[in-house]
Scaffold this motif. Structure first.
Motif, mmCIF file in Angstrom:
data_model
loop_
_atom_site.group_PDB
_atom_site.id
_atom_site.type_symbol
_atom_site.label_atom_id
_atom_site.label_comp_id
_atom_site.label_asym_id
_atom_site.label_seq_id
_atom_site.Cartn_x
_atom_site.Cartn_y
_atom_site.Cartn_z
ATOM 1 N N ASP A 2 0.747 -1.253 -0.073
ATOM 2 C CA ASP A 2 -0.087 0.041 -0.083
ATOM 3 C C ASP A 2 0.951 1.292 -0.013
ATOM 4 O O ASP A 2 0.719 2.254 -0.721
ATOM 5 N N ALA A 3 2.035 1.399 0.843
ATOM 6 C CA ALA A 3 2.587 2.474 1.076
ATOM 7 C C ALA A 3 3.587 2.749 -0.350
ATOM 8 O O ALA A 3 3.677 3.818 -0.712
ATOM 9 N N LEU A 4 3.874 1.440 -1.054
ATOM 10 C CA LEU A 4 4.463 1.585 -2.254
ATOM 11 C C LEU A 4 3.578 2.283 -3.313
ATOM 12 O O LEU A 4 3.903 3.250 -4.102
ATOM 13 N N LEU A 5 2.306 1.777 -3.603
ATOM 14 C CA LEU A 5 1.475 2.428 -4.485
ATOM 15 C C LEU A 5 1.112 3.852 -4.189
ATOM 16 O O LEU A 5 0.979 4.790 -5.091
ATOM 17 N N ILE A 6 0.999 4.099 -2.841
ATOM 18 C CA ILE A 6 0.718 5.453 -2.707
ATOM 19 C C ILE A 6 1.944 6.656 -3.080
ATOM 20 O O ILE A 6 1.763 7.534 -3.527
ATOM 21 N N ASP A 52 10.579 2.212 0.408
ATOM 22 C CA ASP A 52 11.726 1.155 0.110
ATOM 23 C C ASP A 52 11.808 1.243 -1.553
ATOM 24 O O ASP A 52 12.294 0.056 -2.151
ATOM 25 N N VAL A 53 11.291 2.370 -2.012
ATOM 26 C CA VAL A 53 11.492 2.614 -3.368
ATOM 27 C C VAL A 53 12.876 3.151 -3.875
ATOM 28 O O VAL A 53 13.627 2.727 -4.831
ATOM 29 N N VAL A 54 13.463 3.986 -3.163
ATOM 30 C CA VAL A 54 14.840 4.314 -3.205
ATOM 31 C C VAL A 54 15.721 4.243 -2.064
ATOM 32 O O VAL A 54 15.095 3.883 -1.009
ATOM 33 N N ILE A 55 16.960 4.315 -2.338
ATOM 34 C CA ILE A 55 17.842 4.492 -1.096
ATOM 35 C C ILE A 55 18.669 5.729 -1.332
ATOM 36 O O ILE A 55 18.931 6.103 -2.473
ATOM 37 N N SER A 56 19.528 6.095 -0.194
ATOM 38 C CA SER A 56 20.297 7.192 -0.328
ATOM 39 C C SER A 56 21.321 7.111 0.466
ATOM 40 O O SER A 56 21.525 6.347 1.269
ATOM 41 N N ARG A 57 22.443 7.894 0.068
ATOM 42 C CA ARG A 57 23.693 7.842 0.926
ATOM 43 C C ARG A 57 24.374 9.460 0.626
ATOM 44 O O ARG A 57 24.168 10.130 -0.253
ATOM 45 N N ARG A 58 25.073 9.929 1.785
ATOM 46 C CA ARG A 58 25.679 11.285 1.911
ATOM 47 C C ARG A 58 27.042 10.924 1.135
ATOM 48 O O ARG A 58 27.912 10.124 1.552
ATOM 49 N N THR A 59 27.319 11.765 0.203
ATOM 50 C CA THR A 59 28.699 11.627 -0.434
ATOM 51 C C THR A 59 29.205 13.154 -0.405
ATOM 52 O O THR A 59 28.745 14.005 -1.325
ATOM 53 N N GLY A 60 30.365 13.350 0.416
ATOM 54 C CA GLY A 60 30.728 14.698 0.686
ATOM 55 C C GLY A 60 29.428 15.767 1.034
ATOM 56 O O GLY A 60 28.980 15.495 1.812
ATOM 57 N N GLN A 61 29.387 16.762 0.319
ATOM 58 C CA GLN A 61 28.353 17.744 0.475
ATOM 59 C C GLN A 61 27.194 17.398 -0.198
ATOM 60 O O GLN A 61 25.982 18.121 0.008
ATOM 61 N N ARG A 62 27.021 16.306 -0.712
ATOM 62 C CA ARG A 62 25.568 16.069 -1.704
ATOM 63 C C ARG A 62 25.034 14.578 -1.034
ATOM 64 O O ARG A 62 25.705 13.588 -0.631
ATOM 65 N N ILE A 64 23.186 11.447 -2.420
ATOM 66 C CA ILE A 64 22.722 11.068 -3.780
ATOM 67 C C ILE A 64 21.647 10.058 -3.632
ATOM 68 O O ILE A 64 21.887 9.046 -2.526
ATOM 69 N N TYR A 65 20.694 9.828 -4.427
ATOM 70 C CA TYR A 65 19.716 8.922 -4.364
ATOM 71 C C TYR A 65 19.922 7.912 -5.510
ATOM 72 O O TYR A 65 20.190 8.295 -6.602
ATOM 73 N N ALA A 66 19.495 6.617 -5.276
ATOM 74 C CA ALA A 66 19.232 5.531 -6.237
ATOM 75 C C ALA A 66 18.095 4.797 -6.168
ATOM 76 O O ALA A 66 17.345 4.639 -4.968
ATOM 77 N N LEU A 67 17.579 4.339 -7.222
ATOM 78 C CA LEU A 67 16.342 3.507 -7.485
ATOM 79 C C LEU A 67 16.804 2.063 -6.767
ATOM 80 O O LEU A 67 17.724 1.371 -7.324
ATOM 81 N N ARG A 68 15.747 1.450 -6.076
ATOM 82 C CA ARG A 68 15.868 0.244 -5.602
ATOM 83 C C ARG A 68 14.762 -0.701 -6.575
ATOM 84 O O ARG A 68 13.488 -0.579 -6.491
ATOM 85 N N SER A 69 15.581 -1.283 -7.726
ATOM 86 C CA SER A 69 14.643 -2.140 -8.619
ATOM 87 C C SER A 69 13.909 -3.146 -7.848
ATOM 88 O O SER A 69 12.862 -3.532 -8.504
ATOM 89 N N ALA A 70 14.304 -3.696 -6.848
ATOM 90 C CA ALA A 70 13.507 -5.102 -6.297
ATOM 91 C C ALA A 70 12.140 -4.550 -5.929
ATOM 92 O O ALA A 70 11.155 -5.484 -6.209
ATOM 93 N N ALA A 71 11.889 -3.565 -5.390
ATOM 94 C CA ALA A 71 10.626 -3.080 -5.013
ATOM 95 C C ALA A 71 9.592 -2.697 -6.043
ATOM 96 O O ALA A 71 8.363 -3.367 -6.275
ATOM 97 N N LEU A 72 10.052 -2.169 -7.285
ATOM 98 C CA LEU A 72 9.233 -2.082 -8.503
ATOM 99 C C LEU A 72 9.199 -3.673 -9.210
ATOM 100 O O LEU A 72 8.322 -3.908 -9.745
ATOM 101 N N ARG A 73 10.014 -4.328 -9.153
ATOM 102 C CA ARG A 73 10.068 -5.838 -9.593
ATOM 103 C C ARG A 73 8.777 -6.578 -8.728
ATOM 104 O O ARG A 73 8.000 -7.429 -9.342
#
Length: 301
Positions: A2-6, A52-62, A64-73
């Motif tokens: 439900d959270a994913l669809l919303i 749980d659609v994306v994950i993120s990590r701090r790199t220096g001053q930024r 960065i977000y990346a897509l988690r393909s598992a949730a979409l699959r």
């Protein structure tokens, strides 16, 4: 799920997902590409991360977000499963489409009263059980109620007086409408014409329109005879339409499908009863030898 669809339902978040599918990106770049303010973009990304659609990590001053393909699959697999269920061969969806095609054709043909008069349908079923047993399922209301409706419907009122001139009332509702709050799905009234126990049952039955008028008169003739081999019955049903009105198109379009489904239910009910009877015979019936053995055992104690 439900959270994913919303999370994915919002167009702005869907745009971010599309951008992240190409490659990981920073919040600032995502805001620029999406044409949005950075605070709004951050909030959308946080919602996607909680889902749980994306994950993120701090790199220096930024960040960065990346897509988690598992949730979409997982979502894709769920949607594919739903589509496969809806499209399964011979399933309710296929029947719905078939009825829709017939409905369109009948509505075009229904230009004046009498348009469907003389239309006839034939049904044949090889049933388990002797004609006497099948006869009970055709004439006793408690047994009729088990099969005399199309799929996904249930009998809500039934009167069947199995004598010449006897009254028939049949009302049915959606099978899942347990509290009766939905409108009645259908109602018909009629008269029994001929009764020859174990051989022939003929009746007239008129489906009712929403205003209480009759859509048409169905002349239904059930013929029974013992099957050539085995403990079975060959059932032949002739179904003929008269007194058709312009408004009867929706009903006529459903005769072949709906009455056929009812007869398929009858066949299933009879087969299940026969199986249950065989099972009880194998497991529950005690022979004279069993009784003698029990007596011998008690006498030696």
């Amino acid at each position: 799920m439900d959270a994913l669809l919303i999370a994915l339902a919002d167009p702005a978040r869907w745009r971010l997902v599309s951008l992240l599918a190409e490659r990981p990106r920073s919040v600032g770049v995502l805001a620029q590409l999406a044409g949005a303010r950075q605070p709004q973009t951050t909030k959308h990304l946080q919602t996607l991360e909680r889902a749980d659609v994306v994950i993120s990590r701090r790199t220096g001053q930024r960040r960065i977000y990346a897509l988690r393909s598992a949730a979409l699959r997982e979502l894709a697999a769920t949607l594919n499963g739903l589509a496969d269920t809806a499209d399964r061969s011979g399933g309710p969806g296929e029947t719905y489409e078939r009825y829709g095609r017939g409905l369109d054709a009948e509505r075009l043909a229904a230009e004046e009263s009498g348009w469907a008069d003389g239309r006839s349908f034939g049904f044949r079923r090889s049933l388990t059980g002797r004609p006497e047993r099948v006869w009970r399922h055709l004439t006793e209301t408690s047994l009729l109620a088990r099969w005399w409706t199309p799929d996904d419907l249930r009998v809500s009122e039934l009167v069947f007086e199995a004598v010449p001139g006897g009254r028939i009332v049949q009302e049915y509702r959606d099978a899942e409408d347990t509290d009766g709050s939905e409108p009645v799905a259908g109602r018909a009234e009629g008269t029994v014409d001929d009764v020859r126990p174990g051989e022939r049952l003929a009746c007239r039955l008129s489906p009712l329109l929403p205003d209480g008028g009759t859509a048409f008169t169905a002349h239904v003739d059930f013929g029974l005879r013992p099957a050539g081999t085995g403990n079975g019955t060959d059932l032949e049903v002739r179904y003929r339409v008269t007194d058709s009105t312009v408004d009867s198109a929706d009903f006529v379009a459903g005769i072949e499908i709906g009455f056929g489904q009812s007869l398929d239910k009858l066949a299933s009910v009879l087969a299940a009863e026969a199986h249950d009877s065989d099972t009880r015979t194998d497991t529950d019936v005690r022979t004279d030898s069993d009784v003698r053995n029990d007596n011998d055992t008690r006498s030696t104690k």
